[in-house]
Each structure stands twice: as C-alpha cells, then as structure tokens.
Design an enzyme around this catalytic site. Structure first.
Site: not given
Lengths: 242, 242
Positions: A172, A57, A35
């Site tokens: 994040m 993603k 990813d």
C-alpha cells in the site's frame, strides 16, 4: 445451530494459491463476504444459493466503513449462518482481521481463522525475489506505506528501519514510495540499493518494475507503477525477473 | 521430456494449509524431496511408486549439506523426472529456496516456485495473535534468531530493530532468545513488552508460552520452550490465546 464466522486468507490472487482448508470453508459457507483484493475466481465454485456480499473498499471511491463490515458478519452469524470472510493475502497482514475477530467476540459470535499466503512474500517470490537469502538478508520487514514518513499517523521509525539490515517490503505504498525512498536515503541507506515493484503478483497480468532507492527518491516511482503493488527494497531485489 | 524442479511451500504443518497448487504439484511428482519441517502427512496421498527423499537437517544431529540437496534435485531432474521440493512454511523465508533455484539454473534445470503459508505469520495467527493491528502495529519484522546479537554472523542491527516500531517475529531463536531479549531491552525497548512463543502452530500439539521481554532477558526462556517455535514480541502478543 449457532452461526459462525471463518476468516479465510485468500492468497495473492491466483485461486490455486488458496489453501485446501480455505476451499473447505467455502464449501460449507452460507454467506461469503469479499472485498476487492480477494481471489474472486474462487466464487465460481460456490454452491447455488450462497449469498455473496461485496464490501469493496476502493481508495477514494465507494467506501464501506469497517464497522459496517463487522455488522454484516455479526448479523448473518446471528441468523445461524456460516459466514466466510474471504480476503486477499492473509487476514492478519494489514487485513484488519483482528478487528473483525474482536467485533464478533464482543457480539458472542464464534470465529475461526484460516491463514493464507501473504502477498508480501508471494508477490516478490513469483517475480523471482526471495525476501531472505543466505549472506544477503537474515530477515525482512513488512510495512504499510499508507502513512508516509513524517505523517503523524505513522507509528514506525523509518530511520531505524533504514539501519535494521532487513529486506524491506512495502505494501500500500505506491503513492508514498518517493517519500519512503527519500527517508531511507536520508537515514543513510545506500542510494544504489536495488528496488523492485511487483504488480499483480501471480496473475497473468504480473509485471515487475525495477529501480534504485536513489532514483525513486529523486525522480519519483518507476514509470507505469499502479496499485496494488508490492515493493521490495534491498540487495535481494536484484533477483527480480522480467 | 526434460525434468524440472517445483519448490513447494508446505505451510506451517497442518496438511490442509497446503495450497491447491501445492497439491497439484505433488500429484504430478515422480520424486518428492522433503525435510523435517515439511507437512509430512501430505505424503500419504502420493501415487504409488513416487520416490521420497528425506534430507532432514536436524540441528546438531544428522546433517545434509545444502550442496547435497542441490545435487539430488539436479540429478533427478536430469533423468527427466518431475521433482517436488517440499518444505515447511514458504521456501523463500529462511528455506534456502533461492540457493536451490540458483543451483538448478546453473545446471540448466527449469524450476517453478509455489508460495506457501509462512509459519512466521500463521503460527501467531493460529494462537490468536495478529502480526499487524490498527493502532498497535503498522508492520512486522521477521528475523532468524540462529545468529544471536553479537554473533559475527549476524547481519541485522538489533539496536535499530528495537527502535523500528514493528512487531518482531523470531524464527529459529529458541536458544538465542534470552540474548535477543537482552539486546532489545538494552536498546531501550520496554522490559514490559509482551512476548509469546508459539510451538507447533496449527498442530494438535500447539502450545503458547507468554512472558515479557524483561523476564526472558533476566530469567531465560519461558519454561517448557522447545523448537520449533515462533516468538512474537510487541503489544500484539497480548492477544495470545491459551
């Protein structure tokens, strides 16, 4: 021979920060499932004919549900192939690696896990910041900022974390950083507590933005902050270089 | 040419969990400075004539003060040599790496830091335990157990950590584990909280001992526990294999 899945932690981005065991796994792979945060430069060294499946993603963009990734892993392994699941950082640090291990186990597919260098520690380190330092920090807490304080999905007690005495490392958390800083100050953490945001740790594009908890709570994130970034909160952030 | 010091995180013990960059640093080394927890097997691959300095700091045994280690690093670098300081895990996770960086900086010696795979995450991982897992843990706290709760040297608030909601990972806490478990239960953490101690993570001698917070608080550490061990406290410890 039966197929299998090897989860490889790819490290913070610099391909040279992949482990020898990770390189060895890639050398045996028939399929590599990657990813966006995986160290994609290592794919240049793959044998001819290796299938590369990109399951990126991207937030608010193209979205591949975890179930679909699990299905790809199980499908390829059931065809007798050796599948390397290459992720950024370490598979078990917000990498949903255990979900993939469990899905494989449920399907009768053997797995192996190769730990990686986590960005939570390495990104600060490459910016000169030690998450622990004698006299300053006896420990550190790594937290996902995807659920802000007050978000019903949040399972952490920010009030308690503010008082724990550990260095806080937020992943994040670019969008939620002002809310997090506000919650920590409201819980009694000193507004002058240093804070450093490391973007692209270990890559040629690495950049560090420094500030204080109080300033971020009041005025928003440092100018120019963009994901992916690792934010360090605590006295050790004062060591930030650049 | 001037000498320099490269701090290399050696990973949890398996030499294959060293990074490519770590191996490259060792290939350029004139001197390698190691201690007990470094992956000593990688020394077999060194060029002829490389000096290996062992600065083992065995608890309650032979003791080399940090100042002496700093002096070795600075001395060799000042002779124009390339010095690799090889540690177990990551240099900035209870490795006193920043003290060495600062000592070198003060002496005008250039340093570089190569992050490593930390045992705090990798030892649990190799025993089947993810430090984070969707729905179970939004973060984790890594803490040194060398100063027990109540010890005046302790700079963490165990009461707050008990309520933070993160997975707790305790390093250097074999002797203090019952005191830590007791403090967490006293602070309201469920006595049934699973706990797993991983010894020699990733080595052929790896062993895992499981228990609960309440049992360790009441009856002492699991039978057979010996250092070095990494202890995981929280619902994810239930995934412990073997």
């Amino acid at each position: 021979t039966p197929g299998r899945v090897i989860l490889v932690g790819g490290g913070p981005g610099d391909p040279e920060l992949l482990t020898l065991k990770g390189f060895q796994a890639l050398a045996t792979a028939d399929v590599v499932v990657v990813d966006r945060l995986a160290p994609l430069a290592v794919l240049d060294g793959l044998r001819e004919g290796v299938e590369v499946v990109d399951v990126s993603k991207i937030p608010r963009g193209r979205f591949t549900p975890q179930e679909e990734i699990n299905a790809v892993l199980v499908d390829r392994a059931r065809r007798g192939l050796t599948v390397v699941r290459l992720k950024g950082g370490d598979s078990f640090v917000f990498g949903r690696g255990m979900e993939e291990v469990l899905a494989c186990a449920e399907a009768g597919v053997a797995t192996e896990v190769v730990p990686g260098v986590t960005s939570a520690i390495a990104a600060p380190e490459l910016a000169g910041i030690p998450v622990t330092h004698r006299g300053l920090s006896q420990g550190f807490t790594v937290i996902s900022g995807h659920a802000a304080p007050g978000d019903p999905r949040s399972t952490v007690d920010w009030d308690a974390l503010a008082r724990g005495g550990t260095t806080l490392v937020v992943l994040m958390g670019v969008e939620t950083l002002p809310a997090i800083a506000g919650a920590l100050v409201a819980a009694g953490r000193d507004a002058d507590t240093p804070l450093a945001c490391v973007m692209d740790g270990g890559l040629p594009t690495q950049a560090v933005l420094s500030g204080t908890l109080g300033a971020v709570a009041k005025d928003g994130p440092p100018d120019g902050l963009r994901p992916p970034a690792v934010t360090v909160i605590g006295p050790v952030a004062r060591f930030a270089a650049g």
